[in-house]
Scaffold this motif. Sequence first.
Motif, PDB file in Angstrom:
ATOM      1  N   ALA A   1       0.049  66.877  34.651  1.00  0.00           N
ATOM      2  CA  ALA A   1      -0.017  67.130  33.216  1.00  0.00           C
ATOM      3  C   ALA A   1       0.799  66.093  32.441  1.00  0.00           C
ATOM      4  CB  ALA A   1       0.503  68.535  32.906  1.00  0.00           C
ATOM      5  N   VAL A   2       0.212  65.605  31.357  1.00  0.00           N
ATOM      6  CA  VAL A   2       0.875  64.672  30.445  1.00  0.00           C
ATOM      7  C   VAL A   2       0.774  65.261  29.042  1.00  0.00           C
ATOM      8  CG1 VAL A   2       0.868  62.354  29.447  1.00  0.00           C
ATOM      9  CG2 VAL A   2       0.316  62.670  31.865  1.00  0.00           C
ATOM     10  N   TYR A   3       1.900  65.314  28.337  1.00  0.00           N
ATOM     11  CA  TYR A   3       1.926  65.905  26.997  1.00  0.00           C
ATOM     12  C   TYR A   3       2.163  64.818  25.949  1.00  0.00           C
ATOM     13  CZ  TYR A   3       2.447  70.394  29.428  1.00  0.00           C
ATOM     14  OH  TYR A   3       2.259  71.490  30.248  1.00  0.00           O
ATOM     15  N   ALA A   4       1.341  64.838  24.897  1.00  0.00           N
ATOM     16  CA  ALA A   4       1.528  63.903  23.787  1.00  0.00           C
ATOM     17  C   ALA A   4       2.451  64.541  22.751  1.00  0.00           C
ATOM     18  CB  ALA A   4       0.195  63.554  23.151  1.00  0.00           C
ATOM     19  N   ARG A   5       3.282  63.709  22.148  1.00  0.00           N
ATOM     20  CA  ARG A   5       4.081  64.124  20.987  1.00  0.00           C
ATOM     21  C   ARG A   5       3.883  63.057  19.914  1.00  0.00           C
ATOM     22  NH1 ARG A   5      10.450  65.769  20.656  1.00  0.00           N
ATOM     23  NH2 ARG A   5       9.604  67.537  21.798  1.00  0.00           N
ATOM     24  N   TYR A   6       3.558  63.471  18.699  1.00  0.00           N
ATOM     25  CA  TYR A   6       3.254  62.486  17.666  1.00  0.00           C
ATOM     26  C   TYR A   6       3.533  63.048  16.271  1.00  0.00           C
ATOM     27  CZ  TYR A   6      -1.121  65.145  17.044  1.00  0.00           C
ATOM     28  OH  TYR A   6      -2.042  66.142  16.816  1.00  0.00           O
ATOM     29  N   ASN A   7       3.543  62.167  15.303  1.00  0.00           N
ATOM     30  CA  ASN A   7       3.804  62.496  13.903  1.00  0.00           C
ATOM     31  C   ASN A   7       2.501  62.974  13.274  1.00  0.00           C
ATOM     32  OD1 ASN A   7       4.172  62.463  11.118  1.00  0.00           O
ATOM     33  ND2 ASN A   7       5.323  60.550  11.098  1.00  0.00           N
ATOM     34  N   THR A   8       2.351  64.290  13.099  1.00  0.00           N
ATOM     35  CA  THR A   8       1.088  64.840  12.619  1.00  0.00           C
ATOM     36  C   THR A   8       0.876  64.631  11.126  1.00  0.00           C
ATOM     37  OG1 THR A   8       2.081  67.048  12.336  1.00  0.00           O
ATOM     38  CG2 THR A   8       1.035  66.566  14.456  1.00  0.00           C
ATOM     39  N   GLY A   9       1.867  64.075  10.432  1.00  0.00           N
ATOM     40  CA  GLY A   9       1.705  63.793   9.001  1.00  0.00           C
ATOM     41  C   GLY A   9       1.042  62.456   8.737  1.00  0.00           C
ATOM     42  N   GLN A  10       0.899  61.625   9.763  1.00  0.00           N
ATOM     43  CA  GLN A  10       0.206  60.358   9.588  1.00  0.00           C
ATOM     44  C   GLN A  10      -1.302  60.567   9.667  1.00  0.00           C
ATOM     45  OE1 GLN A  10       2.346  56.515  10.694  1.00  0.00           O
ATOM     46  NE2 GLN A  10       2.433  57.676  12.591  1.00  0.00           N
ATOM     47  N   HIS A  11      -2.050  59.572   9.199  1.00  0.00           N
ATOM     48  CA  HIS A  11      -3.500  59.665   9.270  1.00  0.00           C
ATOM     49  C   HIS A  11      -3.952  59.846  10.718  1.00  0.00           C
ATOM     50  CE1 HIS A  11      -4.888  59.068   5.189  1.00  0.00           C
ATOM     51  NE2 HIS A  11      -4.048  58.067   5.017  1.00  0.00           N
ATOM     52  N   ILE A  12      -4.991  60.637  10.914  1.00  0.00           N
ATOM     53  CA  ILE A  12      -5.525  60.885  12.253  1.00  0.00           C
ATOM     54  C   ILE A  12      -5.960  59.582  12.903  1.00  0.00           C
ATOM     55  CG2 ILE A  12      -7.503  61.912  13.461  1.00  0.00           C
ATOM     56  CD1 ILE A  12      -7.191  64.318  11.515  1.00  0.00           C
ATOM     57  N   SER A  13      -6.524  58.675  12.139  1.00  0.00           N
ATOM     58  CA  SER A  13      -6.976  57.399  12.706  1.00  0.00           C
ATOM     59  C   SER A  13      -5.807  56.571  13.224  1.00  0.00           C
ATOM     60  CB  SER A  13      -7.771  56.608  11.679  1.00  0.00           C
ATOM     61  OG  SER A  13      -6.985  56.312  10.527  1.00  0.00           O
ATOM     62  N   ILE A  14      -4.661  56.626  12.543  1.00  0.00           N
ATOM     63  CA  ILE A  14      -3.470  55.889  12.993  1.00  0.00           C
ATOM     64  C   ILE A  14      -2.957  56.489  14.298  1.00  0.00           C
ATOM     65  CG2 ILE A  14      -1.060  55.349  12.437  1.00  0.00           C
ATOM     66  CD1 ILE A  14      -1.890  55.169   9.509  1.00  0.00           C
ATOM     67  N   ASN A  15      -2.873  57.820  14.347  1.00  0.00           N
ATOM     68  CA  ASN A  15      -2.440  58.471  15.586  1.00  0.00           C
ATOM     69  C   ASN A  15      -3.442  58.240  16.715  1.00  0.00           C
ATOM     70  OD1 ASN A  15       0.076  59.665  14.915  1.00  0.00           O
ATOM     71  ND2 ASN A  15      -0.981  61.245  13.729  1.00  0.00           N
ATOM     72  N   GLY A  16      -4.718  58.210  16.389  1.00  0.00           N
ATOM     73  CA  GLY A  16      -5.729  57.934  17.402  1.00  0.00           C
ATOM     74  C   GLY A  16      -5.571  56.546  17.993  1.00  0.00           C
ATOM     75  N   ARG A  17      -5.294  55.573  17.143  1.00  0.00           N
ATOM     76  CA  ARG A  17      -5.107  54.200  17.614  1.00  0.00           C
ATOM     77  C   ARG A  17      -3.871  54.094  18.502  1.00  0.00           C
ATOM     78  NH1 ARG A  17      -6.621  52.099  13.407  1.00  0.00           N
ATOM     79  NH2 ARG A  17      -4.689  52.099  12.200  1.00  0.00           N
ATOM     80  N   ASP A  18      -2.780  54.732  18.083  1.00  0.00           N
ATOM     81  CA  ASP A  18      -1.548  54.698  18.878  1.00  0.00           C
ATOM     82  C   ASP A  18      -1.744  55.405  20.217  1.00  0.00           C
ATOM     83  OD1 ASP A  18      -0.310  53.347  16.833  1.00  0.00           O
ATOM     84  OD2 ASP A  18       0.774  55.088  16.054  1.00  0.00           O
ATOM     85  N   LEU A  19      -2.448  56.535  20.196  1.00  0.00           N
ATOM     86  CA  LEU A  19      -2.692  57.281  21.432  1.00  0.00           C
ATOM     87  C   LEU A  19      -3.540  56.452  22.394  1.00  0.00           C
ATOM     88  CD1 LEU A  19      -2.639  59.838  23.182  1.00  0.00           C
ATOM     89  CD2 LEU A  19      -4.627  60.659  21.888  1.00  0.00           C
ATOM     90  N   ALA A  20      -4.586  55.810  21.879  1.00  0.00           N
ATOM     91  CA  ALA A  20      -5.461  55.006  22.740  1.00  0.00           C
ATOM     92  C   ALA A  20      -4.671  53.914  23.444  1.00  0.00           C
ATOM     93  CB  ALA A  20      -6.592  54.403  21.913  1.00  0.00           C
ATOM     94  N   ALA A  21      -3.796  53.232  22.695  1.00  0.00           N
ATOM     95  CA  ALA A  21      -3.022  52.131  23.269  1.00  0.00           C
ATOM     96  C   ALA A  21      -2.016  52.632  24.301  1.00  0.00           C
ATOM     97  CB  ALA A  21      -2.308  51.366  22.160  1.00  0.00           C
ATOM     98  N   GLN A  22      -1.328  53.738  23.989  1.00  0.00           N
ATOM     99  CA  GLN A  22      -0.328  54.243  24.922  1.00  0.00           C
ATOM    100  C   GLN A  22      -0.969  54.832  26.179  1.00  0.00           C
ATOM    101  OE1 GLN A  22       3.146  56.263  23.874  1.00  0.00           O
ATOM    102  NE2 GLN A  22       3.432  55.269  21.901  1.00  0.00           N
TER     103      GLN A  22
END
Length: 399
Positions: free
Chosen positions: A176-197
Amino acid sequence: MVKMMSKKRSTVSDLRGGLRLLVDSVSGMTGIVEAMHSRITRVARPVGPVAERPTRGITGLVYRSIQGTNRLVGKGLDGALALAEAGLQASLREVPEDQRMPRRDALVAALNGVMGDHLVASGNPLAIQMQLRPQLPPAGGRVLLLIHGLCMNDLQWSRKGHDHGQALAESLGYAAVYARYNTGQHISINGRDLAAQLEQLLGSWPEPVSELAIIGHSMGGLVARSALHQALEAGMAWPRVLHKLVLLGSPHHGAPLERGGNWLHRGLGVSSYAAPLTRLSGLRSAGITDLRHGNLLDGDWDDDTRFVQADQRSSLPLPAGMACYALAGSLSPRTDRAGAHDWLGDGLVPVASALGQHADASRDLRIPASHQWVARGVNHLDLLSDKGVYRRLRQWLAE
């Protein structure tokens, strides 16, 4: 000793972040009051647009003195706290994961959900950075990624003594791997960061990854879809091992509460006296306004017009050849009493939105009926702990 010092370090950093937010709040509220004062003293029309002008004379001097003093006090205190924080950090090594403070993390996660875009723009240390946290020790070539929802964090997958990720990992042999992220940012920005990481994480995994499965709760499902699309566009490797995508209570076509908040924002703007108060309703973060219709891509939003009510997003179908599943919650415990309850859904997301269904065929996600399920009598948060939901997740991932 390390635990005590880590709490001090976190306290100092939180204090600095809170101080900056307070200074910003004083500045913002002063600006709102001054704008209302200016409009009223100029005998503005109660309805219709009025140009913004600063107050003049003694009144203007008072407002500018408040703003100037506020900035000086903020800079002075922030500088002192920065020195204290640097001293503590120099004396500490990385603090173990199990010493994190869940309550503090939950509060910071909620704050990021409400105004995370502002925290990033202002360089506030309370802003959360995208992180992927493997459940240690990572073993095997089968990986399960869990992505939390709005105003939450990775620790909140554990609810009422149950954690879908941990239970599925133990039962089906996933790491299991858990993501933690800033949910106040645009979904597209978080999507891009998630894809890269995710590309980096799986590329450095201890052994070749043969299978990746993703479960996204609420906003997390939209972030997963955005990440997948952007990864495919960039030619990344991880989509090739993604076998299953499970969307858990995700508002694919928006959430009514955000649309209601936007109507309030627009309604306040009708009156010239109340128009400055739209700055308060406009404090909703970019991530929250993305939930109005389910924006996934950079082209779906514009910060200058993100409070526009119309659905301007581009249609984004699910990738062909991939097993996608959608699970919705409903406050109605019985199918024969669904009706309005299905419009309310789990209290936040309507059933149709969570299942990806849309009257416009180009927007319908066309998830097969066998890959859909409605959890009756289950609200949005209890999707994380309900036994029936867990059994359905396990069945889908075991297929």
